[in-house]
Design a protein around this motif. Structure first.
Motif, PDB file in Angstrom:
ATOM      1  N   UNK A  42       0.862  -1.185   0.000  1.00 26.22           N
ATOM      2  CA  UNK A  42       0.000   0.000   0.000  1.00 26.22           C
ATOM      3  C   UNK A  42       0.893   1.229   0.000  1.00 26.22           C
ATOM      4  N   UNK A  43       0.417   2.315  -0.585  1.00 32.45           N
ATOM      5  CA  UNK A  43       1.151   3.572  -0.549  1.00 32.45           C
ATOM      6  C   UNK A  43       1.077   4.210   0.835  1.00 32.45           C
ATOM      7  N   UNK A  44       0.067   3.835   1.615  1.00 33.94           N
ATOM      8  CA  UNK A  44      -0.132   4.363   2.968  1.00 33.94           C
ATOM      9  C   UNK A  44       0.885   3.731   3.914  1.00 33.94           C
ATOM     10  N   UNK A  45       1.652   4.559   4.598  1.00 37.60           N
ATOM     11  CA  UNK A  45       2.676   4.036   5.506  1.00 37.60           C
ATOM     12  C   UNK A  45       2.077   3.268   6.680  1.00 37.60           C
ATOM     13  N   UNK A  46       0.749   3.380   6.886  1.00 39.44           N
ATOM     14  CA  UNK A  46       0.098   2.597   7.941  1.00 39.44           C
ATOM     15  C   UNK A  46       0.242   1.099   7.694  1.00 39.44           C
ATOM     16  N   UNK A  47       0.602   0.720   6.472  1.00 44.01           N
ATOM     17  CA  UNK A  47       0.790  -0.698   6.173  1.00 44.01           C
ATOM     18  C   UNK A  47       1.872  -1.309   7.062  1.00 44.01           C
ATOM     19  N   UNK A  48       2.813  -0.494   7.518  1.00 45.38           N
ATOM     20  CA  UNK A  48       3.899  -0.997   8.361  1.00 45.38           C
ATOM     21  C   UNK A  48       3.387  -1.604   9.663  1.00 45.38           C
ATOM     22  N   UNK A  49       2.203  -1.170  10.099  1.00 46.90           N
ATOM     23  CA  UNK A  49       1.626  -1.692  11.340  1.00 46.90           C
ATOM     24  C   UNK A  49       1.285  -3.176  11.242  1.00 46.90           C
ATOM     25  N   UNK A  50       1.207  -3.694  10.015  1.00 46.88           N
ATOM     26  CA  UNK A  50       0.804  -5.083   9.842  1.00 46.88           C
ATOM     27  C   UNK A  50       1.975  -6.064   9.882  1.00 46.88           C
ATOM     28  N   UNK A  51       3.176  -5.564  10.034  1.00 46.47           N
ATOM     29  CA  UNK A  51       4.346  -6.445  10.032  1.00 46.47           C
ATOM     30  C   UNK A  51       4.193  -7.545  11.082  1.00 46.47           C
ATOM     31  N   UNK A  52       4.386  -8.759  10.643  1.00 43.52           N
ATOM     32  CA  UNK A  52       4.321  -9.914  11.530  1.00 43.52           C
ATOM     33  C   UNK A  52       5.471 -10.835  11.142  1.00 43.52           C
ATOM     34  N   UNK A  53       6.434 -10.930  11.998  1.00 38.73           N
ATOM     35  CA  UNK A  53       7.687 -11.611  11.675  1.00 38.73           C
ATOM     36  C   UNK A  53       7.452 -12.995  11.086  1.00 38.73           C
ATOM     37  N   UNK A  54       7.953 -13.189   9.879  1.00 41.89           N
ATOM     38  CA  UNK A  54       7.858 -14.485   9.228  1.00 41.89           C
ATOM     39  C   UNK A  54       6.540 -14.758   8.542  1.00 41.89           C
TER      40      UNK A  54
END
Length: 243
Positions: free
Chosen positions: A33-45
């Motif tokens: 996504x172009x929205x930097x809020x996508x970073x909140x979804x990081x889930x290791x692995x």
């Protein structure tokens, strides 16, 4: 076997709920996504967020390449990124039209083109987010409806082209959904309450859909339970087009 998906427009609304549902189903996900809020979804692995503009020339191939580099395979592409515009045609500028094509149509074509060789190898699938506006006439949506009509036809064409190669291609066609798209459009109405009343009256179930309801339909179309389904446009519209 762990499956891998790429989801565009994944930061909010339907896309975000698709990522949640796919994770619950055991998928590893590259969420773009172009929205930097996508970073909140990081889930290791499990979930790899990618901040990128789907309209940029390099994004489709780069994103598919990221999925292969991280997880070694690709099983599902969800073309969900889009923008909405409700405006009479006489008030719709060339820039409005071009921006809708650039966001709603071109990336879906280019992501599909980049993904299909890998989906053929995995016997995977594509699920596109269309709209009831691509199936029926809706006032003041001429440009937006054209883009969603293009998604409907892209879905059918690819389904036929790849049916013999083991790749299924389907789409969901939501009616009104409780997302930021609808909130932004309604805020511009002279009488938002009256506008909401009209929207609800057009949906026989008496309410708009939730993003999760659409996400469930997308995940169903990717699941083994839908193995016999391709080229289908599944309406998630509370009965709108059945009236």
């Amino acid at each position: 076997m762990e499956l891998t998906a790429v989801v565009t427009g994944a930061a909010r609304g339907i896309g975000r709920d698709v990522v949640v549902r796919l994770r619950a189903a055991g998928y590893r996900v590259v969420a773009v996504d172009v929205d930097t809020a996508i970073a909140e979804q990081a889930e290791d692995g499990w979930v790899v967020p990618v901040v990128a503009d789907v309209t940029a020339d390099a994004t489709p191939a780069d994103t598919i390449g990221r999925a292969l580099a991280e997880f070694g395979r690709l099983d599902l592409l969800v073309n969900n990124a889009a923008r909405f515009l409700r405006r009479p045609i006489l008030d719709t500028t060339d820039d409005d039209f071009d921006a809708l094509i650039a966001t709603n149509v071109r990336p879906a074509f280019r992501f599909a083109r980049a993904a299909l060789p890998h989906l053929e190898a995995s016997r995977g699938c594509i699920v596109n987010t269309a709209s009831i506006s691509g199936l029926i006439g809706v006032a003041n949506q001429s440009a937006y409806a054209m883009t969603k009509g293009a998604i409907v036809q892209l879905t059918r064409q690819l389904a036929i082209e790849y049916a013999g190669r083991g790749v299924r291609v389907n789409a969901v066609a939501p009616g009104a959904v409780d997302t930021g798209f609808m909130d932004e459009a309604r805020a511009a109405d002279p009488d938002p309450a009256a506008s909401l009343a009209v929207t609800l009256s057009n949906h026989p179930i008496g309410r708009v859909s939730t993003p999760d309801e659409v996400a469930r339909a997308i995940v169903f179309l990717a699941a083994p339970e839908s193995a016999g389904i391709t080229g289908t446009i599944l309406s998630v519209d509370g009965g709108y087009i059945a009236r």
